[in-house]
Design an enzyme around this catalytic site. Structure first.
Site, short mmCIF file in Angstrom:
data_model
loop_
_atom_site.label_atom_id
_atom_site.label_comp_id
_atom_site.label_asym_id
_atom_site.label_seq_id
_atom_site.Cartn_x
_atom_site.Cartn_y
_atom_site.Cartn_z
N ALA A 9 -0.55 -8.14 19.76
CA ALA A 9 0.57 -8.56 18.91
C ALA A 9 1.90 -8.54 19.66
O ALA A 9 2.75 -9.42 19.45
CB ALA A 9 0.64 -7.64 17.68
N THR A 22 -4.66 -7.84 11.07
CA THR A 22 -5.44 -7.31 9.95
C THR A 22 -6.85 -7.87 10.01
O THR A 22 -7.06 -9.04 10.32
CB THR A 22 -4.77 -7.61 8.59
OG1 THR A 22 -5.56 -7.03 7.54
CG2 THR A 22 -4.57 -9.10 8.36
N HIS A 79 0.81 -1.22 0.00
CA HIS A 79 0.00 0.00 0.00
C HIS A 79 0.85 1.26 0.00
O HIS A 79 0.35 2.35 0.32
CB HIS A 79 -0.94 0.00 1.22
CG HIS A 79 -2.06 -0.98 1.09
ND1 HIS A 79 -2.87 -1.33 2.15
CD2 HIS A 79 -2.48 -1.72 0.05
CE1 HIS A 79 -3.75 -2.22 1.74
NE2 HIS A 79 -3.54 -2.48 0.48
N1 APR Z 1 -2.72 -6.75 18.48
C1 APR Z 1 -3.19 -7.55 17.49
N2 APR Z 1 -4.20 -7.21 16.67
C2 APR Z 1 -4.77 -6.00 16.88
C3 APR Z 1 -4.35 -5.11 17.90
C4 APR Z 1 -3.28 -5.53 18.71
N3 APR Z 1 -2.81 -4.77 19.70
N4 APR Z 1 -5.14 -4.00 17.85
C5 APR Z 1 -6.01 -4.18 16.83
N5 APR Z 1 -5.80 -5.39 16.26
C6 APR Z 1 -6.51 -5.97 15.11
C7 APR Z 1 -7.99 -5.71 15.07
O1 APR Z 1 -8.68 -6.74 15.79
C8 APR Z 1 -8.28 -5.77 13.56
O2 APR Z 1 -8.54 -7.11 13.16
O3 APR Z 1 -5.98 -5.33 13.95
C9 APR Z 1 -6.97 -5.31 12.92
C10 APR Z 1 -7.04 -3.89 12.36
O4 APR Z 1 -7.94 -3.92 11.29
P1 APR Z 1 -8.06 -2.64 10.33
O5 APR Z 1 -8.17 -1.43 11.17
O6 APR Z 1 -9.14 -2.95 9.34
O7 APR Z 1 -6.65 -2.55 9.61
P2 APR Z 1 -6.13 -3.38 8.36
O8 APR Z 1 -6.70 -4.77 8.36
O9 APR Z 1 -4.66 -3.24 8.31
O10 APR Z 1 -6.77 -2.57 7.12
C11 APR Z 1 -6.41 -2.99 5.83
O11 APR Z 1 -7.63 -1.14 4.87
O12 APR Z 1 -8.28 1.04 4.90
C12 APR Z 1 -7.39 0.14 4.33
O13 APR Z 1 -5.33 0.72 3.38
C13 APR Z 1 -5.97 0.51 4.61
O14 APR Z 1 -4.10 -0.99 4.84
C14 APR Z 1 -5.41 -0.71 5.31
C15 APR Z 1 -6.39 -1.81 4.90
#
Ligand code: APR
Length: 227
Positions: A213, A170, A103
């Protein structure tokens, strides 16, 4: 020796103080995607988009990798590992690892007119001229909704040959990244999801480690390296 692919998302950097997108109070609760993360939003109001990314660039510049980033860097130094990140914060590199930035990166700028890329300054504005073509079309070098992620051929190759696929922090709501687990599983890889909670794609994984994490990733890496 296992060939390991690790896909990382915003949850990996949550404990480094960087907001996620879809958790309560996340970035997409504070900003409209169509305003700050689409080409159309940039064309409509580039100043608003630069303001959004300037703030995130400053936060990322001040953030430090956490124990999960460091554990993944340790793993990458000891085993055939490909880190694929959806994150643009640069924390894998700060922890000493290289990652495939599907990204893009907050640290990079791109000219929307000629495609020239360069190291981004701390703050950017619509009137900043492209150093190559002088057009005022400077944008953050991050991939927006509706745009093709970077390095997809390389990613497909690594998914095709991996024996272990892990997804860390994610939500599994954005494709193509959310489909990587199926690609790896179809080739017989063992798949692991490491997250604070279950996700939309948890059912696609063979194994799950639940928790922050900064705790579960070092534990997982230690087990992998202990063989
Ligand atoms: N440890 C482990 N997991 C965690 C923690 C933590 N401390 N805090 C949050 N999470 C998890 C949440 O449970 C969730 O499943 O991280 C994930 C975050 O999800 P999103 O906010 O949707 O982020 P992401 O999956 O990276 O989004 C993907 O979406 O908007 C686009 O480009 C943007 O790269 C991003 C993509």
């Amino acid at each position: 020796m296992d060939r390991i692919v690790v896909l990382t998302g915003a949850g990996l950097s949550a404990e480094s103080g960087l907001g996620t997108f879809r958790d309560a109070g996340g970035l997409w609760a504070q900003h409209r995607i169509e305003d700050v993360a689409t080409p159309e939003g940039f064309a409509r109001n580039p100043a608003l988009v630069h303001e959004f990314y300037n703030a995130r660039r400053a936060q990322a510049a001040a953030a430090q990798p956490n124990a999960a980033h460091r554990a993944l860097a340790r793993l990458a130094g000891r085993a055939p590992v490909t880190l694929i990140t959806q994150n643009v914060d640069g924390l894998h590199e700060k922890a000493g690892a290289e990652a495939i930035h599907m990204h893009g990166a907050l640290s990079r700028a791109l000219c929307a007119a000629c495609g020239h890329g360069w190291e981004a300054p701390a703050t950017m504005a619509p009137e900043d001229p492209c150093p190559a073509c002088a057009a005022c079309a400077t944008r953050p070098d991050v991939v927006w909704f509706g745009e093709m992620p970077y390095h997809m051929d390389l990613i497909a190759d690594r998914l095709a040959e991996c024996t272990v696929f892990a997804a860390v922090g994610t939500s599994g709501q954005v494709y193509p990244a959310a489909g990587f687990v199926q690609e790896a599983a179809a080739r017989g890889a063992h798949t692991v999801e490491l997250n604070l909670e279950s996700t939309d794609v948890s059912g696609a994984f063979d194994a799950h480690h639940t928790g922050p994490a900064s705790r579960i990733v070092p534990e997982w890496v230690d087990r992998l390296l202990a063989g």
